[in-house]
Scaffold this motif. Structure first.
Motif, PDB file in Angstrom:
ATOM      1  N   ASP A  15     -17.153  22.209 -10.056  1.00  0.00           N
ATOM      2  CA  ASP A  15     -16.178  22.318 -10.347  1.00  0.00           C
ATOM      3  C   ASP A  15     -15.190  21.908  -9.508  1.00  0.00           C
ATOM      4  O   ASP A  15     -14.089  22.719  -9.026  1.00  0.00           O
ATOM      5  N   ALA A  16     -15.076  20.764  -8.811  1.00  0.00           N
ATOM      6  CA  ALA A  16     -14.222  20.310  -7.900  1.00  0.00           C
ATOM      7  C   ALA A  16     -14.095  20.635  -6.674  1.00  0.00           C
ATOM      8  O   ALA A  16     -13.084  20.593  -5.843  1.00  0.00           O
ATOM      9  N   ASP A  17     -15.446  20.999  -6.286  1.00  0.00           N
ATOM     10  CA  ASP A  17     -15.608  21.474  -4.930  1.00  0.00           C
ATOM     11  C   ASP A  17     -15.444  20.268  -4.012  1.00  0.00           C
ATOM     12  O   ASP A  17     -15.998  19.103  -4.155  1.00  0.00           O
ATOM     13  N   VAL A  18     -14.511  20.347  -2.979  1.00  0.00           N
ATOM     14  CA  VAL A  18     -14.325  19.240  -1.864  1.00  0.00           C
ATOM     15  C   VAL A  18     -14.964  19.872  -0.381  1.00  0.00           C
ATOM     16  O   VAL A  18     -14.470  20.979  -0.140  1.00  0.00           O
ATOM     17  N   GLY A  59      -3.514  19.857   0.135  1.00  0.00           N
ATOM     18  CA  GLY A  59      -4.107  18.568  -0.233  1.00  0.00           C
ATOM     19  C   GLY A  59      -5.058  18.649  -1.295  1.00  0.00           C
ATOM     20  O   GLY A  59      -5.092  18.182  -2.485  1.00  0.00           O
ATOM     21  N   VAL A  60      -6.136  19.800  -0.987  1.00  0.00           N
ATOM     22  CA  VAL A  60      -7.128  19.926  -2.079  1.00  0.00           C
ATOM     23  C   VAL A  60      -6.566  20.504  -3.269  1.00  0.00           C
ATOM     24  O   VAL A  60      -7.119  19.962  -4.173  1.00  0.00           O
ATOM     25  N   HIS A  61      -5.430  21.490  -3.227  1.00  0.00           N
ATOM     26  CA  HIS A  61      -4.992  21.955  -4.520  1.00  0.00           C
ATOM     27  C   HIS A  61      -4.521  20.776  -5.084  1.00  0.00           C
ATOM     28  O   HIS A  61      -4.766  20.718  -6.373  1.00  0.00           O
ATOM     29  N   MET A  66      -3.874  17.368  -9.787  1.00  0.00           N
ATOM     30  CA  MET A  66      -3.783  15.863 -10.406  1.00  0.00           C
ATOM     31  C   MET A  66      -5.082  15.380 -11.378  1.00  0.00           C
ATOM     32  O   MET A  66      -4.909  14.994 -12.132  1.00  0.00           O
ATOM     33  N   LEU A  67      -6.226  15.788 -10.892  1.00  0.00           N
ATOM     34  CA  LEU A  67      -7.317  15.368 -11.648  1.00  0.00           C
ATOM     35  C   LEU A  67      -7.523  16.270 -12.859  1.00  0.00           C
ATOM     36  O   LEU A  67      -8.050  15.662 -14.080  1.00  0.00           O
ATOM     37  N   GLU A  68      -7.036  17.385 -12.827  1.00  0.00           N
ATOM     38  CA  GLU A  68      -7.187  18.041 -14.169  1.00  0.00           C
ATOM     39  C   GLU A  68      -5.907  17.562 -14.984  1.00  0.00           C
ATOM     40  O   GLU A  68      -6.174  17.735 -16.437  1.00  0.00           O
ATOM     41  N   LEU A  70      -4.863  14.354 -15.210  1.00  0.00           N
ATOM     42  CA  LEU A  70      -5.553  12.959 -15.613  1.00  0.00           C
ATOM     43  C   LEU A  70      -6.884  13.186 -16.423  1.00  0.00           C
ATOM     44  O   LEU A  70      -6.868  12.441 -17.275  1.00  0.00           O
ATOM     45  N   ILE A  71      -7.690  14.022 -16.222  1.00  0.00           N
ATOM     46  CA  ILE A  71      -8.940  14.196 -16.682  1.00  0.00           C
ATOM     47  C   ILE A  71      -9.260  15.655 -17.027  1.00  0.00           C
ATOM     48  O   ILE A  71     -10.111  16.233 -16.176  1.00  0.00           O
ATOM     49  N   PRO A  72      -8.884  16.192 -17.954  1.00  0.00           N
ATOM     50  CA  PRO A  72      -8.975  17.636 -18.262  1.00  0.00           C
ATOM     51  C   PRO A  72     -10.150  18.168 -18.402  1.00  0.00           C
ATOM     52  O   PRO A  72     -11.088  17.559 -19.008  1.00  0.00           O
ATOM     53  N   THR A  73     -10.603  19.119 -17.855  1.00  0.00           N
ATOM     54  CA  THR A  73     -12.118  19.665 -18.026  1.00  0.00           C
ATOM     55  C   THR A  73     -12.176  19.826 -19.535  1.00  0.00           C
ATOM     56  O   THR A  73     -13.420  19.551 -19.742  1.00  0.00           O
ATOM     57  N   ALA A  74     -11.272  20.581 -20.128  1.00  0.00           N
ATOM     58  CA  ALA A  74     -11.701  20.796 -21.677  1.00  0.00           C
ATOM     59  C   ALA A  74     -11.139  19.529 -22.484  1.00  0.00           C
ATOM     60  O   ALA A  74     -10.714  19.918 -23.677  1.00  0.00           O
ATOM     61  N   GLY A  75     -11.465  18.648 -22.115  1.00  0.00           N
ATOM     62  CA  GLY A  75     -10.883  17.554 -23.171  1.00  0.00           C
ATOM     63  C   GLY A  75     -12.060  17.143 -24.489  1.00  0.00           C
ATOM     64  O   GLY A  75     -12.853  17.870 -24.226  1.00  0.00           O
ATOM     65  N   ASP A  76     -11.429  16.213 -25.110  1.00  0.00           N
ATOM     66  CA  ASP A  76     -12.245  15.839 -26.226  1.00  0.00           C
ATOM     67  C   ASP A  76     -12.992  14.820 -25.900  1.00  0.00           C
ATOM     68  O   ASP A  76     -12.500  13.573 -25.949  1.00  0.00           O
ATOM     69  N   TYR A  77     -14.531  14.859 -25.560  1.00  0.00           N
ATOM     70  CA  TYR A  77     -15.312  13.764 -25.213  1.00  0.00           C
ATOM     71  C   TYR A  77     -16.450  13.399 -25.627  1.00  0.00           C
ATOM     72  O   TYR A  77     -17.111  14.416 -26.125  1.00  0.00           O
ATOM     73  N   GLU A  78     -16.722  12.235 -25.966  1.00  0.00           N
ATOM     74  CA  GLU A  78     -17.852  11.848 -26.965  1.00  0.00           C
ATOM     75  C   GLU A  78     -19.081  12.017 -26.099  1.00  0.00           C
ATOM     76  O   GLU A  78     -20.186  12.539 -26.782  1.00  0.00           O
ATOM     77  N   HIS A  79     -19.056  11.961 -24.731  1.00  0.00           N
ATOM     78  CA  HIS A  79     -20.387  12.208 -23.913  1.00  0.00           C
ATOM     79  C   HIS A  79     -20.733  13.654 -24.199  1.00  0.00           C
ATOM     80  O   HIS A  79     -21.888  13.844 -24.617  1.00  0.00           O
TER      81      HIS A  79
END
Length: 138
Positions: A15-18, A59-61, A66-68, A70-79
């Motif tokens: 879950d976006a661990d850094v 910076g981590v936050h 930003m990634l959420e 750009l590429i949301p966790t709950a997106g509509d993904y074919e994969h």
């Protein structure tokens, strides 16, 4: 020209661990006894990445936010549909950032900036055991 290396094994929360890995990579460089060269840092797996950043809570936050966006966790993904899965966002984020960094070595030290650290980013939707390969080349 002998390449020296090591594998770092890290437990992540997903879950976006850094995770900051600069010190561990510098230890591999020191053990290789290379004063001038480069270090390749590569993470195995298609849902993790390696990058540099100013590793501090703000910076981590901001990176996670930003990634959420750009590429949301709950997106509509074919994969996710095709594979009955829930981690397409993790694959996409890892692809965007990339699995590796190459850092020059000067005077036996990683040539990073004052506020620049190496980080492992794990985007999968569950905890994982990750392997980071470090290769040091003179």
């Amino acid at each position: 020209m002998a390449v020296r290396g090591a594998e770092l094994r890290l437990s992540t929360q997903g879950d976006a661990d850094v995770i900051e890995i600069t010190g561990e990579v510098q230890r591999v460089v020191a053990e290789a006894e290379v004063t001038e060269g480069q270090a390749l840092v590569f993470v195995r797996g298609s849902t993790a990445a390696v990058s540099t950043m100013e590793f501090e809570p703000g910076g981590v936050h901001d990176l996670r936010a930003m990634l959420e966006r750009l590429i949301p966790t709950a997106g509509d993904y074919e994969h996710n549909r095709l594979n009955h899965d829930t981690n397409s966002h993790a694959h996409q984020r890892a692809t965007l950032i990339g699995p590796s960094e190459t850092i020059p070595i000067l005077d036996g030290r990683l040539a990073l900036g004052t506020w620049q650290q190496l980080v492992l980013l794990d985007f999968d939707d569950r905890p994982r055991e990750r392997t980071v390969v470090v290769q040091v080349t003179p």
